[in-house]
Design an enzyme around this catalytic site. Sequence first.
Site, PDB file in Angstrom:
ATOM      1  N   GLU A  67      -5.244   1.680   9.518  1.00  0.00           N
ATOM      2  CA  GLU A  67      -4.788   3.074   9.659  1.00  0.00           C
ATOM      3  C   GLU A  67      -4.706   3.485  11.128  1.00  0.00           C
ATOM      4  O   GLU A  67      -3.762   4.141  11.551  1.00  0.00           O
ATOM      5  CB  GLU A  67      -5.762   4.028   8.951  1.00  0.00           C
ATOM      6  CG  GLU A  67      -5.673   4.020   7.438  1.00  0.00           C
ATOM      7  CD  GLU A  67      -6.658   3.046   6.804  1.00  0.00           C
ATOM      8  OE1 GLU A  67      -7.052   2.075   7.478  1.00  0.00           O
ATOM      9  OE2 GLU A  67      -7.031   3.252   5.632  1.00  0.00           O
ATOM     10  N   ASP A 122       0.850  -1.192   0.000  1.00  0.00           N
ATOM     11  CA  ASP A 122       0.000   0.000   0.000  1.00  0.00           C
ATOM     12  C   ASP A 122       0.880   1.235   0.000  1.00  0.00           C
ATOM     13  O   ASP A 122       2.112   1.129   0.039  1.00  0.00           O
ATOM     14  CB  ASP A 122      -0.972  -0.012   1.198  1.00  0.00           C
ATOM     15  CG  ASP A 122      -2.324   0.584   0.811  1.00  0.00           C
ATOM     16  OD1 ASP A 122      -2.340   1.712   0.287  1.00  0.00           O
ATOM     17  OD2 ASP A 122      -3.363  -0.082   1.017  1.00  0.00           O
ATOM     18  N   HIS A 129      -2.687   2.999  -4.852  1.00  0.00           N
ATOM     19  CA  HIS A 129      -2.126   2.537  -3.568  1.00  0.00           C
ATOM     20  C   HIS A 129      -0.695   2.010  -3.747  1.00  0.00           C
ATOM     21  O   HIS A 129      -0.311   1.005  -3.174  1.00  0.00           O
ATOM     22  CB  HIS A 129      -3.010   1.433  -2.949  1.00  0.00           C
ATOM     23  CG  HIS A 129      -4.287   1.962  -2.370  1.00  0.00           C
ATOM     24  ND1 HIS A 129      -4.318   2.674  -1.191  1.00  0.00           N
ATOM     25  CD2 HIS A 129      -5.564   1.895  -2.803  1.00  0.00           C
ATOM     26  CE1 HIS A 129      -5.582   3.015  -0.921  1.00  0.00           C
ATOM     27  NE2 HIS A 129      -6.356   2.556  -1.887  1.00  0.00           N
ATOM     28  N   ASP A 188      -8.566  -0.885  -6.429  1.00  0.00           N
ATOM     29  CA  ASP A 188      -9.445   0.102  -5.798  1.00  0.00           C
ATOM     30  C   ASP A 188      -8.818   1.485  -5.826  1.00  0.00           C
ATOM     31  O   ASP A 188      -7.608   1.632  -5.969  1.00  0.00           O
ATOM     32  CB  ASP A 188      -9.695  -0.292  -4.334  1.00  0.00           C
ATOM     33  CG  ASP A 188      -8.403  -0.323  -3.523  1.00  0.00           C
ATOM     34  OD1 ASP A 188      -7.416  -0.897  -4.024  1.00  0.00           O
ATOM     35  OD2 ASP A 188      -8.373   0.229  -2.417  1.00  0.00           O
ATOM     36  N   GLU A 189      -9.662   2.476  -5.672  1.00  0.00           N
ATOM     37  CA  GLU A 189      -9.245   3.845  -5.371  1.00  0.00           C
ATOM     38  C   GLU A 189      -8.027   4.283  -6.177  1.00  0.00           C
ATOM     39  O   GLU A 189      -6.994   4.630  -5.624  1.00  0.00           O
ATOM     40  CB  GLU A 189      -8.954   3.975  -3.863  1.00  0.00           C
ATOM     41  CG  GLU A 189     -10.173   3.673  -3.015  1.00  0.00           C
ATOM     42  CD  GLU A 189      -9.913   3.765  -1.517  1.00  0.00           C
ATOM     43  OE1 GLU A 189     -10.839   4.137  -0.795  1.00  0.00           O
ATOM     44  OE2 GLU A 189      -8.792   3.450  -1.068  1.00  0.00           O
ATOM     45  N   PHE A 197     -14.401  -4.264   9.755  1.00  0.00           N
ATOM     46  CA  PHE A 197     -14.154  -4.359  11.193  1.00  0.00           C
ATOM     47  C   PHE A 197     -13.145  -3.305  11.670  1.00  0.00           C
ATOM     48  O   PHE A 197     -12.694  -3.353  12.806  1.00  0.00           O
ATOM     49  CB  PHE A 197     -13.678  -5.775  11.561  1.00  0.00           C
ATOM     50  CG  PHE A 197     -14.735  -6.839  11.424  1.00  0.00           C
ATOM     51  CD1 PHE A 197     -16.027  -6.533  11.034  1.00  0.00           C
ATOM     52  CD2 PHE A 197     -14.427  -8.173  11.702  1.00  0.00           C
ATOM     53  CE1 PHE A 197     -17.004  -7.528  10.911  1.00  0.00           C
ATOM     54  CE2 PHE A 197     -15.391  -9.175  11.591  1.00  0.00           C
ATOM     55  CZ  PHE A 197     -16.680  -8.854  11.187  1.00  0.00           C
ATOM     56  N   TRP A 246      -8.654  -2.995   8.134  1.00  0.00           N
ATOM     57  CA  TRP A 246      -7.652  -2.006   7.707  1.00  0.00           C
ATOM     58  C   TRP A 246      -7.068  -1.371   8.958  1.00  0.00           C
ATOM     59  O   TRP A 246      -7.772  -1.178   9.952  1.00  0.00           O
ATOM     60  CB  TRP A 246      -8.314  -0.948   6.824  1.00  0.00           C
ATOM     61  CG  TRP A 246      -8.971  -1.540   5.620  1.00  0.00           C
ATOM     62  CD1 TRP A 246     -10.289  -1.840   5.472  1.00  0.00           C
ATOM     63  CD2 TRP A 246      -8.334  -1.935   4.396  1.00  0.00           C
ATOM     64  NE1 TRP A 246     -10.514  -2.385   4.226  1.00  0.00           N
ATOM     65  CE2 TRP A 246      -9.332  -2.449   3.552  1.00  0.00           C
ATOM     66  CE3 TRP A 246      -7.023  -1.885   3.935  1.00  0.00           C
ATOM     67  CZ2 TRP A 246      -9.051  -2.930   2.265  1.00  0.00           C
ATOM     68  CZ3 TRP A 246      -6.750  -2.353   2.663  1.00  0.00           C
ATOM     69  CH2 TRP A 246      -7.753  -2.866   1.838  1.00  0.00           C
TER      70      TRP A 246
HETATM   71  C1  TNX Z   1     -10.993   1.805   1.724  1.00  0.00           C
HETATM   72  S1  TNX Z   1     -11.502  -1.083   1.024  1.00  0.00           S
HETATM   73  C2  TNX Z   1      -9.880   1.168   1.238  1.00  0.00           C
HETATM   74  C3  TNX Z   1      -8.707   1.006   2.101  1.00  0.00           C
HETATM   75  C4  TNX Z   1      -8.890   1.731   3.399  1.00  0.00           C
HETATM   76  C5  TNX Z   1     -10.273   1.478   3.930  1.00  0.00           C
HETATM   77  C6  TNX Z   1     -10.526   2.057   5.280  1.00  0.00           C
HETATM   78  C7  TNX Z   1     -10.552  -0.642  -0.068  1.00  0.00           C
HETATM   79  C8  TNX Z   1     -10.500  -1.503  -1.214  1.00  0.00           C
HETATM   80  N1  TNX Z   1      -9.855   0.483   0.063  1.00  0.00           N
HETATM   81  O1  TNX Z   1      -7.573   1.453   1.425  1.00  0.00           O
HETATM   82  O2  TNX Z   1      -7.929   1.268   4.289  1.00  0.00           O
HETATM   83  O3  TNX Z   1     -11.197   2.033   3.031  1.00  0.00           O
HETATM   84  O4  TNX Z   1     -11.742   1.620   5.799  1.00  0.00           O
END
Ligand code: TNX
Length: 729
Positions: free
Chosen positions: A503, A219, A289, A352-353, A451, A501
């Site tokens: 963080e 990440d 990421h 993702d993202e 969670f 996750w």
């Molecule tokens: C979204 S779930 C993300 C993570 C973050 C998380 C925090 C996902 C595929 N991406 O990078 O850690 O939300 O809840």
Amino acid sequence: MAFAACTKEQLPVADYDIIPQPKEVQLNEEKPFELGPKTLVYYESGLQREAQFLSEYVNDIMGYVLQMQEYQSQPDGIVLKVVPEDFDQAEAYEINITPKQVTIKGADAAGVFYGIQTLRKSLPISPIDSSQPTNQRRNDMGEPNSQLSTSNSQLTLNSKLSTLNSQLPCGTIKDYPHFAYRGMHLDPCRHFIPLDSVKVYIDMLAMHNMNQFHFHLSDDQGWRIEIKKYPELTEIGAYRNGTVIGHNGNLYDTIRHGGFYTQDELRDLIEYAAERHINIIPEIDLPGHMQAALACYPHLGCTGGPYEVWKRWGVSEDVLCAGNEETMLFVEDVLNEVMDVFPSPYIHIGGDECPKVRWEKCPKCQAKIKELGIKKDDKYSAEDYLQSYVMNRMAKVVEARGRRVIGWDEILDGNVSETAIIMSWRGTEGGIEAARKGHDVIMAPSSHLYFDYYQSEDIASEPMCIGGYLPVERVYEFQPLPEELTPEQQKHIIGVQANIWTEYIAHFWHVQYMALPRMEALTEIQWNNPQERDFDAFVERCRHMAQLYELYHYTYADHIFNPQVWADTVEANLATHKPISLRQQPAEKYTYEGASLLNDGNLGRGAYNSGRWLGFCGYPLDAIIDLEQPAEMQHVRFHALVNKGAWIYNPSQVKVLVSDDGETFREVAQKDIPISTWEDRDGIFAYEVGFEPVTAKFVEVIITGYDLPEDHSGFGNPAWIFVDEIEVE
Ligand code: TNX
């Protein structure tokens, strides 16, 4: 009640009402099977490891090791065997209990393993009084209702019944999983999680009949897997030189945080998991990421950097350059090495993202779009399709080696190939769309299965986390098979998973706290997906599971066992409401109504700034209580709050002095308190100092703080102490 009903002979009795609840339990009135130190375990060849697990679990719970040997005909004892033809589904098992024999028969070795888990979870753990909420059982520090329940050596858990046999009621248990894919995820990137802790996590999964562990290995904030061809990934990419403090403000600590797993360590972990019938799915999250990788190889990004291993949370705009062939070859190499290490049939490639702002401006990405003849349409941008190109290209690399790719639901944006398994996290919509398009789907919606979210609305009393609100009840309600889908489409929902996750989760105790007991609800859905759901009955079964947590020293949240949450008041004692003064006032911000807060009969609770604590920094709390008349006393108690990230530590020392005139004081007790370490949980703690009974009219309590230790970003500064409710008895 889930355990330890006792027979006339007072032998504790197993209870098969566990989590996940076995599908069919038929008991009869025959004399129970007696389990004891002399019970033998017979195993069919190939099941030796299973037999060892059984023996180890019995040892954990009962305190004796069972002897094992290979199968003989009609032995008395516990028999483990695989009889595929007796089942129509993988991982199924049946347990047959007669007065002389317990047979655990599986469709395969995994089935036998789950039968063993069921037996293990059914064993009576402890004859201690279960009507007491767990947090009161461990209340010897006087902490009346902490939301954090954690086992420690002070616990009087009567787990080892070594001298006792126990009874297994006779009958038959038949069981099999509803979903083939039963997983949990863990993110060791945002905060590194040591290998040994990951093994404990795998143990937790095994206890819950899960078979997939999704390990998020890369990440923005850290790269965690050794890649031999690209050593900088772990030399540089595994460490960051600070972490944002709190909720993404502009303050950073200066601690170098990180760590990684070598390929040898990962192979060891894979074997550890495989023994427990758990497959580890590695995730390399791409093309977003990826900032940690870019920090090592800036030429793989669109701007060329420089980049740093990210110190904040969120979604970085710096992603892999999709127009650079070298970048694509890098990813292919990485995936190939990952597949050399992980035999998993599934490889997670993220997706993702991934913001497209760099790609929109990047000449290479734009040239690639041209070269591929990509055109935007009403639904998706050219850059969305460029991401599909990347994902599909990597899917080919994975599929070339006979594996399947999993991706987050964003990969549906564009034209991802139908072979990809979709992990639906932004709700269930992505999963529904994917199933309609013919993809296999894993349901992991943040609405029910994240969670990392709070499990109580009283967030001031919780360890800080990312946000949200996801109590056990809500997890338990989750329906993984959307009604919008036809039965045929529903078959594409291959499983269910929860994600953690990290963080805001810097320590493994906190991982456990977030997982437990929400994992119980998850397990019930994965294994049974029950049509009828009875939350109260479920909570009763959770109580039994909580005893296992205590036994294994797993930290867990106990809100569901204590719906009344906090007791706010203390019992009246010699100090309550008496005149009280402080030699030096608290910090102005944390003075509130002043000294009288300390003996108003209300307990400190909530966060340090809740108005329920007095805060001191750099000098001791020094309080004098006028008992108004001479009284005999022998105990002083108080509560203090620990929140190490906020520079709040436990006190280093407490001193008690008494006086008859309020002027000359003599010391009657002094107690040193060891400093809380990063391995210890934060929270609210009670402290008590006892002394020879003494009669006096005034009592002085001096509570001193520590200086911040070397491993703290504020090293050298005084730590805060936050104290409330001084009790004298
Ligand atoms: C979204 S779930 C993300 C993570 C973050 C998380 C925090 C996902 C595929 N991406 O990078 O850690 O939300 O809840």
